[in-house]
Enzyme design. Structure first.
Site, PDB file in Angstrom:
ATOM      1  N   ASP A 204      -2.214  30.880  15.873  1.00 41.90           N
ATOM      2  CA  ASP A 204      -1.055  30.387  15.143  1.00 41.90           C
ATOM      3  C   ASP A 204      -1.195  28.898  14.824  1.00 41.90           C
ATOM      4  O   ASP A 204      -1.643  28.115  15.670  1.00 41.90           O
ATOM      5  CB  ASP A 204       0.192  30.626  16.002  1.00 41.90           C
ATOM      6  N   GLU A 252     -19.099  34.478  25.892  1.00 38.36           N
ATOM      7  CA  GLU A 252     -19.341  34.907  27.265  1.00 38.36           C
ATOM      8  C   GLU A 252     -19.031  36.397  27.441  1.00 38.36           C
ATOM      9  O   GLU A 252     -19.412  37.001  28.454  1.00 38.36           O
ATOM     10  CB  GLU A 252     -18.464  34.107  28.236  1.00 38.36           C
TER      11      GLU A 252
END
Length: 540
Positions: A204, A252
């Site tokens: 956002d 990751e």
């Protein structure tokens, strides 16, 4: 051949949780309600869902004022409900993207409460943007910035000279992203949801996290859309350090996790900075959302979008509606089709509902024929219009209240979905009292009215999404073909040719493009001529 990441060509369906499906009958949609309707979305043929905020929040801005990023608001359920929803979505081969709100918190967040309880210059206040007021007693704001929602962007701390910045509502204080503690906290938030198994984040106000440190005065106007990249509070180059850091966190994890930027940035070359190879994977293409019903304008936006995203090796996204603006089925029925009013009420121009729907059905045939990723806003597959006559007493958007009604706001596009024509609240919930009123017209748009109708908008979306997947249009490429007139677009993507007639007069279909597979108009497929405000897909 190496498999492309799923997000490069995905069709992603935005769920506005409070208006999708009410599972417990309290008038507000929730996570169990979403679980109930996931098979509907799988049958629709989308690849992923994006959920607007469901975090703990006082709901001053419908959940975009987050009090706790690590928990679900009881309004929507529990963390266990979220895990169940995520598991069921994955079983149906639906990826799940969640909203991340990093520009600001709620004023009820523990950090902001601690800031107000701490003295000036304290570490607690350093997480936010507090500044001394101007004037002899600090009675004037630190600068002249205005809120996107209307009114000043500053609120004074009672009994003090200090004020705090909020680019949105006063209950949404902006964080200071130059503070390492803020950056570390959001690393933890990302990992919390990634560890639970989410496939990505919609970020956002991605262009607003960094402000020019001097906070200079700026006399430009603020707007949710058009003014979004102008001024010292937007699109600062330092913001990209944050997204490179987040990119490394996503790497990751297995499974091609992704981020999509809500960044109201112009020109497209600036927007492309957010989707460089080491930053986000996608950015919403708001130039496409803002384009009018005009063949030349649409073609220019499409060409520019593809050129800028290809320059950084990213996919282009296509979106026509979301929770922040009038639905395109209504906008396309205005006297200036595609214009973007800041809400519509009974005092404004009422769209031509039938014409708007006709154009919306043609528009999706352009959108889904384009290479890249497409976003659908819940209910557009039903052809839903805005609620354009909602009475003032029902309106909840802070924009409406902060501007004293000068801006109608976004409530009209957030009305709960109709599932069953004859049920209370049209099947949205059992009590018949949804959090926003539904117009009588929603009865004829209900899912159960369209489910077995081969000419319905729902049937059209299902057909187009199946054809899009069959012909791998998302992974394809665009070639413009000669059009029979200035108000017509003709494009080829692989074996598929799309013809979109944005004018009123019929045009001849290309004889060599193959057989008509789908048409935006209900009824028999056209053979030689395409009527106005209509579209076809041909394969051959």
């Amino acid at each position: 051949m190496t498999q492309q990441p799923w997000w490069r060509s995905a069709v992603i369906y935005q769920i506005y949780p409070r208006s999708f499906m009410d599972g417990n009958g309290d008038g507000v949609g929730d996570l169990p309600g979403i679980v109930e309707r996931l098979p509907y979305l799988a049958q629709l043929g989308v690849d992923a869902i994006w959920l607007s905020p469901f975090y703990r929040s006082p709901q001053a801005d419908a959940g975009y004022d987050v009090a706790d990023y690590h928990d679900v608001d009881p309004l929507f359920g529990t963390l266990a409900d979220f895990d169940a929803m995520l598991k069921q979505a994955h079983l149906l081969d639906l990826r799940v993207i969640v909203d991340l709100v990093p520009n600001h918190t709620s004023d009820e967040h523990a950090w902001f409460r601690a800031a107000l309880a701490s003295p000036e210059g304290s570490p607690e206040r350093a997480r936010y943007i507090f500044r001394e007021g101007q004037g002899a007693h600090g009675e004037l704001p630190p600068n002249n910035w205005q809120s996107v929602f209307g009114g000043p962007a500053w609120t004074r701390v009672p009994g003090e000279r200090q004020w705090y910045l909020h680019l949105f509502d006063s209950k949404q204080p902006d964080l200071d992203w130059r503070n390492p503690e803020v950056r570390d906290a959001f690393d933890d938030i990302l990992r919390f949801w990634l560890d639970r198994g989410v496939d990505g984040f919609r970020v956002d106000v991605a262009h607003g996290l960094i402000k020019q440190p001097e906070l200079p005065d700026w006399d430009g106007s603020q707007a949710m859309v058009e003014g979004g990249s102008m001024g010292p509070m937007w699109d600062q180059d330092e913001v990209h350090e944050i997204y490179r850091r987040w990119h490394r966190i996503l790497e990751e994890y297995t499974g091609h996790r992704m981020m999509v930027a809500e960044a109201w940035v112009r020109p497209q070359a600036r927007l492309a900075h957010y989707i460089r190879a080491d930053e986000m994977q996608q950015a919403f293409n708001f130039d496409y959302l803002l384009a009018r019903w005009d063949a030349g304008e649409l073609r220019e936006v499409i060409d520019d979008s593809l050129a800028q995203t290809q320059a950084v090796g990213a996919p282009t996204t296509w979106v026509m509606s979301n929770h922040d603006g009038v639905r395109h089925a209504s906008r396309l029925g205005l006297s200036q089709p595609g214009a973007r009013p800041h809400g519509i009420d009974s005092h404004g121009e009422q769209p031509d509902e039938a014409l708007g729907l006709r154009r919306a059905r043609a528009a999706i045939m352009l959108t889904l024929a384009l290479p890249g990723s497409a976003y659908l806003y819940q209910g557009e597959e039903l052809g839903l219009p805005d609620h354009t006559t909602m009475a003032a007493e029902y309106r909840q958007d802070p924009t409406y209240h902060r501007t004293a009604g000068r801006e109608i706001g976004r409530d009209g596009c957030r009305v709960p979905l109709p599932w069953q024509a004859q049920a209370p609240a049209y099947g949205f919930g059992s009590d018949g009292m949804p959090w926003l009123p539904q117009p009588e017209s929603f009865r004829r748009y209900a899912v159960d009215q369209q489910e077995d109708d081969g000419d319905s908008t729902l049937a059209l979306y299902r057909q187009l999404l199946a054809l899009r997947r069959e012909h791998e249009l998302g992974e394809g490429s665009l070639e413009w073909l000669e059009a029979p007139g200035p108000e017509v677009l003709v494009l080829r993507n692989g074996a598929l040719t799309a013809v979109i007639n944005l004018g009123h007069d019929p045009v001849a279909l290309p004889s060599s493009a193959g057989n008509v597979q789908a048409c935006s108009l209900p009824g028999a497929l056209p053979n030689t001529e395409l009527p106005g405000n209509a579209a076809v897909w041909l394969v051959g």
